[in-house]
Design an enzyme around this catalytic site. Structure first.
Site: not given
Ligand code: R5P
Length: 275
Positions: A8-9, A167, A169, A191
């Site tokens: 059941d998890g 970046k 997002r 990263d």
């Molecule tokens: C967030 O700012 C992190 O440093 C990574 O850049 C991020 O988690 C990468 O996520 P994704 O691969 O979904 O772009």
């Protein structure tokens, strides 16, 4: 420690060894199972305490929930703060992690107020591996300001330059990377985490447009959700290298040394130089 999931998890956890009076290092791999890992940690820590463990050092090579570090929209949980507090409340003596996503917190010490916390880096190990296997003469590229901390360690270790992009997002997989690039022949994108791969793919596109011919991607925590690895390779990266904090097919660099050094620092009470 034995752990398994019931049909059941729910989780079953058992500590089959004598831990009475001992210092225990509990290694909890959160990776792509962050919620399970937190319940597993709760059950394991409470069991270790009941069995008389003297000190419990929680080694969480990948620290989950670290990216939700602010209330971006009203009413959101500040997940990283709550997870840190949970670990303090269940009674771990100290926490050690690797390349934690520290952005709005300058150090793990700012998050953990009641217990010792250490954040070590696998970037030097990653840099040496990339240098030995793909040669030198590359520029390290950080996708954004947050990644400067990792790119700078990586670049310093092998004596190469680094640059930092910007970046934007807009959604989980909707990412654009901006910034001025001079021609870079050979690049290593660095990263902390690769999740959907959207960040890295955007950097690869930018580098290729600027004439880059040879691109390697390196990160500490390779989560690779939704075919992220294939997406990255298809967009033109020569290879991907990660540490082994999260099991994945590209985990070719061990984070054991920095983790062991960090545990030693906790045991010796010498936290100088660690964040
Ligand atoms: C967030 O700012 C992190 O440093 C990574 O850049 C991020 O988690 C990468 O996520 P994704 O691969 O979904 O772009």
């Amino acid at each position: 420690m034995l752990s398994r999931e019931f049909p059941d998890g729910e989780l079953y956890v058992r500590v089959p060894t004598n831990v009475s009076g001992k210092t225990v290092v509990l290694v909890e791999c959160a990776g792509r199972r962050p919620n399970i890992a937190l319940v597993e940690a709760l059950l394991a820590v409470k069991t270790l305490q009941r069995l008389g463990a003297r000190e419990i050092i929680l080694a969480m090579p990948y620290f989950p929930y670290a990216r939700q570090d602010s209330e971006f929209s009203a009413g959101e949980a500040v997940s990283v703060r709550e997870v840190a507090e949970l670990l303090e409340l269940i009674g771990v003596s100290s926490v050690i992690t690797v390349d934690m996503h520290l952005h709005r917190y300058s150090s793990v010490g700012e998050l953990f107020r009641r217990i010792k916390a250490v954040n070590v880096s696998a970037m030097r190990e990653l840099a040496l591996f990339v240098h030995q296997n793909y040669g030198g003469g590359f520029t390290v590229v950080a996708p954004d300001e947050e990644a400067r901390q990792w790119a700078s360690i990586f670049a310093e270790e092998v004596g190469v330059p680094y640059i930092v992009l910007e970046k934007e997002r807009r959604g989980d997989e909707d990412v654009t990377v901006k910034g001025t690039l001079s021609v870079i022949g050979k690049a290593v994108i660095v990263d902390d985490i690769i999740s959907t791969g959207s960040t890295v793919v955007s950097v690869i596109e930018k580098l290729r447009a600027a004439g880059a011919k040879d691109i390697v991607v390196a990160c500490t925590h390779g989560l690779f959700v939704a075919g992220a690895d294939a997406k990255i390779l298809l967009s033109g990266a020569r290879d991907i290298v990660t540490s082994d904090t999260v099991p994945n097919p590209f985990a070719r660099v061990s984070a054991a040394r920095p983790l062991a050094d960090g545990v030693k620092m906790i045991l010796d009470g010498e936290l100088y130089g660690f964040s």
